[in-house]
Design a protein around this motif. Sequence first.
Motif, PDB file in Angstrom:
ATOM      1  N   LEU A 196     -20.192  18.809  19.717  1.00 24.39           N
ATOM      2  CA  LEU A 196     -19.059  17.913  19.499  1.00 24.39           C
ATOM      3  C   LEU A 196     -18.452  17.531  20.841  1.00 24.39           C
ATOM      4  O   LEU A 196     -18.449  18.333  21.782  1.00 24.39           O
ATOM      5  N   PRO A 197     -17.904  16.329  20.967  1.00 27.20           N
ATOM      6  CA  PRO A 197     -17.180  15.979  22.201  1.00 27.20           C
ATOM      7  C   PRO A 197     -15.991  16.919  22.413  1.00 27.20           C
ATOM      8  O   PRO A 197     -15.389  17.404  21.446  1.00 27.20           O
ATOM      9  N   ALA A 198     -15.658  17.145  23.663  1.00 30.48           N
ATOM     10  CA  ALA A 198     -14.561  18.061  23.994  1.00 30.48           C
ATOM     11  C   ALA A 198     -13.251  17.649  23.332  1.00 30.48           C
ATOM     12  O   ALA A 198     -12.471  18.503  22.892  1.00 30.48           O
ATOM     13  N   THR A 199     -13.010  16.343  23.235  1.00 26.71           N
ATOM     14  CA  THR A 199     -11.768  15.874  22.613  1.00 26.71           C
ATOM     15  C   THR A 199     -11.720  16.227  21.129  1.00 26.71           C
ATOM     16  O   THR A 199     -10.659  16.558  20.599  1.00 26.71           O
ATOM     17  N   GLU A 200     -12.871  16.164  20.472  1.00 28.14           N
ATOM     18  CA  GLU A 200     -12.934  16.504  19.058  1.00 28.14           C
ATOM     19  C   GLU A 200     -12.806  18.013  18.845  1.00 28.14           C
ATOM     20  O   GLU A 200     -12.189  18.466  17.879  1.00 28.14           O
ATOM     21  N   ILE A 201     -13.380  18.783  19.730  1.00 26.34           N
ATOM     22  CA  ILE A 201     -13.233  20.241  19.657  1.00 26.34           C
ATOM     23  C   ILE A 201     -11.765  20.619  19.762  1.00 26.34           C
ATOM     24  O   ILE A 201     -11.232  21.387  18.959  1.00 26.34           O
ATOM     25  N   SER A 202     -11.087  20.038  20.754  1.00 23.25           N
ATOM     26  CA  SER A 202      -9.677  20.336  20.964  1.00 23.25           C
ATOM     27  C   SER A 202      -8.821  19.905  19.784  1.00 23.25           C
ATOM     28  O   SER A 202      -7.935  20.647  19.331  1.00 23.25           O
ATOM     29  N   ALA A 203      -9.081  18.721  19.263  1.00 26.69           N
ATOM     30  CA  ALA A 203      -8.293  18.205  18.143  1.00 26.69           C
ATOM     31  C   ALA A 203      -8.483  19.042  16.890  1.00 26.69           C
ATOM     32  O   ALA A 203      -7.525  19.351  16.173  1.00 26.69           O
ATOM     33  N   ASN A 204      -9.722  19.428  16.599  1.00 27.61           N
ATOM     34  CA  ASN A 204      -9.986  20.246  15.415  1.00 27.61           C
ATOM     35  C   ASN A 204      -9.391  21.634  15.546  1.00 27.61           C
ATOM     36  O   ASN A 204      -8.821  22.174  14.585  1.00 27.61           O
ATOM     37  N   TYR A 205      -9.502  22.208  16.732  1.00 25.38           N
ATOM     38  CA  TYR A 205      -8.942  23.553  16.953  1.00 25.38           C
ATOM     39  C   TYR A 205      -7.434  23.531  16.790  1.00 25.38           C
ATOM     40  O   TYR A 205      -6.851  24.406  16.136  1.00 25.38           O
ATOM     41  N   ASP A 206      -6.778  22.533  17.360  1.00 25.57           N
ATOM     42  CA  ASP A 206      -5.326  22.416  17.238  1.00 25.57           C
ATOM     43  C   ASP A 206      -4.903  22.246  15.788  1.00 25.57           C
ATOM     44  O   ASP A 206      -3.964  22.899  15.321  1.00 25.57           O
ATOM     45  N   ARG A 207      -5.598  21.381  15.072  1.00 25.85           N
ATOM     46  CA  ARG A 207      -5.269  21.153  13.657  1.00 25.85           C
ATOM     47  C   ARG A 207      -5.405  22.434  12.842  1.00 25.85           C
ATOM     48  O   ARG A 207      -4.518  22.799  12.076  1.00 25.85           O
ATOM     49  N   TYR A 208      -6.506  23.128  13.052  1.00 24.67           N
ATOM     50  CA  TYR A 208      -6.782  24.322  12.247  1.00 24.67           C
ATOM     51  C   TYR A 208      -5.841  25.476  12.600  1.00 24.67           C
ATOM     52  O   TYR A 208      -5.368  26.199  11.724  1.00 24.67           O
TER      53      TYR A 208
END
Length: 223
Positions: A196-208
């Motif tokens: 996954l792109p780094a931005t998507e990793i960060s966004a998903n981690y923050d959301r979860y």
Amino acid sequence: MMLQELREQVCEGNLELPRHNLVAWTGGNLSAIDEETGYIVIKPSGMRYEEMTPDDMVVVAPDGKVVEGKHGPSSDTSSHLYVYRHRKDVKSVVHTHSRYATAFAAIGEPIPCCLTAIADEFGGPIPCGGYARIGGNEIGEEIIRSIGSAPAILMKQHGVFTIGPSIEKALQAAVMVEDVARTVAIARTIGQISDLPATEISANYDRYQTRYGTMNASLGVRQ
């Protein structure tokens, strides 16, 4: 017996390991630390899960000496103690040889962050530490050196260690690392995977980590 409530929690936590097919025979272990005394409660060495009771759990001092217990402590006790000494945020440690995650450990390879589930739970790839001998501080040293901010690490040619601020969270990481390892292993038999792109990793981690399971007042539903 001392720390009876923690003994019961640690025993129940250990019994969760075979329920989720994370261990075989007597392998694997779970411990937790008592913040007031600094003692840890850990699974006894070489005892089958179906035979264990809270009274079989072993209480160990920070220096490794057995404080109370009718059995010897797990052979991984030194590793657990090292983690507790160097990570004050950790209240529970789990060790397994769960099949798919350990397959990655066997080849010394981290689990890539190619799924939103991995990003959610781990915030990036699940790291693989170097090979370390069992019984002393070497495994604990490598865990602390290589785990970073992740709640799980693969130890090369050995197995899986997970950590958490509670027994439940350390168990959750152990269950999830095996689940995603299985999915990634299967995916590789189908085709090529991509991170996954780094931005998507960060966004998903923050959301979860910050919003998942909370109530959205305007919608009246859990996010």
